[in-house]
Structure formats: C-alpha cells, structure tokens
Design an enzyme around this catalytic site. Structure first.
Site, short mmCIF file in Angstrom:
data_model
loop_
_atom_site.label_atom_id
_atom_site.label_comp_id
_atom_site.label_asym_id
_atom_site.label_seq_id
_atom_site.Cartn_x
_atom_site.Cartn_y
_atom_site.Cartn_z
N HIS A 190 0.83 -1.21 0.00
CA HIS A 190 0.00 0.00 0.00
C HIS A 190 0.87 1.26 0.00
CE1 HIS A 190 -3.67 2.32 1.47
NE2 HIS A 190 -2.68 3.17 1.67
N GLU A 191 1.86 1.29 0.88
CA GLU A 191 2.69 2.50 1.01
C GLU A 191 3.59 2.71 -0.20
OE1 GLU A 191 1.90 4.59 3.20
OE2 GLU A 191 0.67 3.24 4.39
ZN ZN Z 1 -2.60 5.25 1.94
#
Ligand code: ZN
Length: 184
Positions: free
Chosen positions: A153-154
C-alpha cells in the site's frame, strides 16, 4: 509537529515520487520530516504514511503497526489477516518484489488520504523489499500477511497509486461506518 494529510484529488498523490540521495537522507530537512511524519501517523492513527501524503513527492515512508491498535480487534480477525506488531521504521527508495503472484489474499483496507472509506483489495501475501533506512543504510525486508499489505500500500503511494485503483469490485467501496455496521 503534526502535518496535514493530503486527500484524494491532490495532484501530489498521483505523481511518481523521486529518490533521495544519502546526503539528503542525513540532512536536517529529511530527519525532521521523518519525525513529523511519525507524529502525524501516530496521531491519525495509521499504520503507515508515505511522503506524498503530506505533500512531499519523495520516496520516503514511515511504518508502525502498534500493539495498542490491536486491542480492540478480535484475535481471530488478527490471525486471519496475519496481523502482528510492526515496530516503527523508515523505508527510503524501496524496490518491492512479490514472492508469488498466485499467493494473494483479499481484505478490506483504507487510506489516510481517503478518510472514512474502505474497499476490498487483493494483495500478495509475501513480499521482499530492498530499501535504505533513516541512516541511509541498505536494508532487506521479508514480510508476510498484513505487514506485506502495508508495504504494498505504502510503496504504491510512491508511484502515484491509491488502493482504490486496485479494488477488483468497486461495489466493495464503502464508508468505514457501514463496513463496521454490515460487513465486518
Ligand atoms: Zn494510503
């Protein structure tokens, strides 16, 4: 210092972030930024925060899945998600490799830059990330489960991608309130 978190629609969230040099990593600017991002992430609260989310198109991420975040989550939900405590750490200029494309899991996830919403996203269960830490030293991270999801996600944020781009069924996008009400 607490920084403002950019919300979806801010152009910086859709832009590719640039790498940092070792000199930059050691600079007061970046060291202060890391400390402000840590405070901002803890305050949100969130398990990860990427520099574009606070308006800086840099390949810099802070991560921390704290034990206090887990106390109100049922142990079976934590186990299902393979969610464990992840100490605070910093990721700079990451390269992410998915161990096995076939080995994926689908869960609801959210983002501090799309406040109040969640959607179901399929992510790889296991990843390997090579990056630099806050001292500019090379690091290799092998992660699985929820930690692997946080990393994916990051690192997506550094490419200008948001989790909503990866929702396979857009009908699973919902407010957090309704997620807890109907779907958890
Ligand atoms: Zn995010």
């Amino acid at each position: 210092m607490k920084l403002q978190i950019c919300q979806v629609g801010e152009p910086v969230l859709r832009q590719a972030a640039r790498e940092l040099s070792i000199e930059e990593i050691k600079s007061d600017f970046i060291q202060n930024l890391i400390s402000y991002m840590k405070t901002t992430m803890h305050d949100a609260p969130g398990v990860g925060l990427a520099a574009p989310q606070i308006g800086e198109p840099l390949q810099l991420v802070v991560i921390n899945d704290r034990p206090e975040y887990h106390v109100n989550i049922a142990p079976e939900l934590l186990a299902q998600r393979e969610r464990t405590v992840v100490p605070f750490h910093v990721i700079i200029n990451p390269k992410l490799v998915i161990e096995d494309e076939e080995d994926g899991v689908e869960f609801f996830e959210g983002c501090l830059s799309m406040k109040g919403y969640v959607g179901k996203v399929r992510r790889a269960r296991r990843v390997v990330v090579t990056c630099l830490n806050e001292l500019g030293e090379p690091v290799k991270i092998k992660a699985k489960g929820w930690y692997a999801r946080i990393l994916q996600h990051e690192i997506d944020h550094l490419k200008g991608n948001l989790y909503v781009d990866r929702i396979s069924d857009i009908k699973t996008l919902m407010t957090m309130e309704n997620y807890f009400k109907y779907w958890q």
